[in-house]
Motif scaffolding. Structure first.
Motif, short mmCIF file in Angstrom:
data_model
loop_
_atom_site.label_atom_id
_atom_site.label_comp_id
_atom_site.label_asym_id
_atom_site.label_seq_id
_atom_site.Cartn_x
_atom_site.Cartn_y
_atom_site.Cartn_z
N SER A 104 0.86 -1.19 0.00
CA SER A 104 0.00 0.00 0.00
C SER A 104 0.89 1.23 0.00
O SER A 104 1.90 1.29 0.70
CB SER A 104 -0.90 0.01 1.23
N LEU A 105 0.51 2.19 -0.84
CA LEU A 105 1.23 3.46 -0.92
C LEU A 105 0.28 4.55 -0.46
O LEU A 105 -0.78 4.76 -1.08
CB LEU A 105 1.68 3.73 -2.36
N VAL A 106 0.61 5.22 0.62
CA VAL A 106 -0.24 6.30 1.14
C VAL A 106 0.51 7.62 0.93
O VAL A 106 1.56 7.86 1.56
CB VAL A 106 -0.57 6.09 2.63
N ARG B 72 -2.85 4.03 -2.98
CA ARG B 72 -2.78 3.06 -4.07
C ARG B 72 -2.35 1.71 -3.49
O ARG B 72 -1.41 1.67 -2.70
CB ARG B 72 -1.78 3.52 -5.13
N THR B 73 -3.04 0.66 -3.84
CA THR B 73 -2.68 -0.67 -3.33
C THR B 73 -2.58 -1.66 -4.49
O THR B 73 -3.25 -1.52 -5.51
CB THR B 73 -3.72 -1.21 -2.33
N PHE B 74 -1.75 -2.66 -4.31
CA PHE B 74 -1.62 -3.73 -5.32
C PHE B 74 -0.99 -4.94 -4.65
O PHE B 74 -0.40 -4.84 -3.56
CB PHE B 74 -0.77 -3.27 -6.51
N TRP B 75 -1.14 -6.06 -5.31
CA TRP B 75 -0.46 -7.27 -4.81
C TRP B 75 0.05 -8.07 -5.98
O TRP B 75 -0.44 -7.95 -7.10
CB TRP B 75 -1.36 -8.11 -3.91
N ALA C 55 8.06 0.08 -8.76
CA ALA C 55 8.67 1.11 -9.62
C ALA C 55 7.66 1.59 -10.66
O ALA C 55 7.57 2.79 -10.94
CB ALA C 55 9.91 0.54 -10.31
N ALA C 56 6.89 0.66 -11.22
CA ALA C 56 5.91 1.03 -12.24
C ALA C 56 4.80 1.90 -11.64
O ALA C 56 4.34 2.87 -12.26
CB ALA C 56 5.34 -0.24 -12.88
N GLU C 57 4.37 1.57 -10.42
CA GLU C 57 3.31 2.35 -9.77
C GLU C 57 3.80 3.75 -9.40
O GLU C 57 3.08 4.74 -9.56
CB GLU C 57 2.80 1.63 -8.51
#
Lengths: 222, 222
Positions: free
Chosen positions: B126-128, B145-148, B208-210
């Motif tokens: 998670s990126l806050v 933004r979140t991803f897994w 890195a892509a996010e």
């Protein structure tokens, strides 16, 4: 596996016939005590003479290990090594073998060609075990085991700005294919299929499995 | 990609809301300046409430980042962070989620169950991003933004002797699934399919892509 043989292996003199700091780091990370003696072999085998990049890297790995083995047994008056390890890594893209870039322009061209594509990384390894007798010239010949591994690498699309910034970081220049997967270059790699450490330059699972077999077959005496 | 944004990112206050030394090492290896503030979140979400291990880890990652963001904005009188990064990793084997082993017996059982099988590793991130205004209570809400990512891991067959020697090395105890792929545990891994760094605990390509997208969308202001 390798871990239960560490007490035995730590009593042996093991030479890594490669100047790659990544290979030394990987082997030491497994708990092995190794000495680094880079080979002077010119690494100039004719690629077209080999049926696959795997055959090419394994032959180069063997030439490196034999070169170091000869130099040590002639020059070094001390304890002879028990095991000499050679290794070589190349990148293959659409039938073309990429080694270390010659200069920054070459690195740029390599990284541009890898962008958005899948390539393969081959590492060949040679294990030269010397019999524990004073002079190899009159003793049994060394036990030699060689193998290679292939890993598929899926590169992300990277633009010229990223490539130039990466070249300016200095990371690409001493690495086959012009990138280091264990460094900033890892951000360019979407996924791999196979052994990660093979891409770093030394396939540690296969190495551990081969050492396990060698110890169990008594090729590696107590 | 991330590399061309490093000058911008190095001017930001970035917090890693995780005590994992491997995650900090990976992020610093990319050239980022980060502070480590481990979260106090209990990591006790009900797994059965999530449709997949990916959904579970991403929610835990978010709870960690939010916990640290709240604590910092309340307690720390200094510069507010620009980005708080949360992450969580689990191993899934035949529908069962494996986290860190409770004790050595648990580690033995985990490693025995992984032996000779394929499992999957999930890391949620998670990126806050906090808006650059003095008080978040009256400002814009943070951009989240979140991803897994999922990586398949093919484990070699390992016998009890190897498992016990590995447990004695101390490596398994603080790691999801009871092994560290970047350490001696790497010798047990025949191959992977996906992102290697996801198995280590942080998927650096996806990150890195996010970040690249966030900077380009101006969510990460100059």
């Amino acid at each position: 596996m390798l871990i239960q043989h560490l007490p035995l292996l730590c009593s042996k003199r093991i030479i890594l016939a490669s100047g790659s700091p990544r290979r030394a780091e990987l082997l030491r990370g497994l708990g092995l005590k190794i000495e680094v003696v880079p080979s002077t072999f010119a690494e100039n085998l004719e690629k077209s003479a080999f049926s696959s990049p795997g055959e090419y890297v394994v032959e180069t790995a063997l030439c490196k290990a034999i070169d170091v083995t000869r130099n040590i047994t002639v020059v070094d008056g001390g304890k002879r090594p028990d095991l000499v390890i050679g290794a070589d890594t190349v990148v293959e893209l659409n039938g073309k073998i990429l080694e270390k870039p010659q200069d920054e322009k070459d690195a740029f061209n390599m990284l541009s060609s890898l962008s958005g594509c899948q390539h393969k990384v081959y590492t060949g390894v040679s294990l030269v075990l010397l019999p524990s007798i004073p002079d190899p010239k009159i003793g049994d010949p060394p036990v030699v085991r060689t193998f290679w591994e292939e890993t598929k690498v899926e590169f992300a699309r990277i633009d010229d700005i990223a490539i130039n910034a990466y070249i300016n970081s200095g990371e690409p220049m001493d690495k086959a294919g012009g990138y280091g997967i264990q460094g900033i270059g890892g951000t360019f790699v979407k996924s791999i299929s196979g052994c990660f450490f093979n891409v770093m330059g030394f396939p540690i699972h296969r190495f551990a499995a081969e050492i396990d077999q060698l110890v169990k077959s008594a090729a590696f005496p107590d």
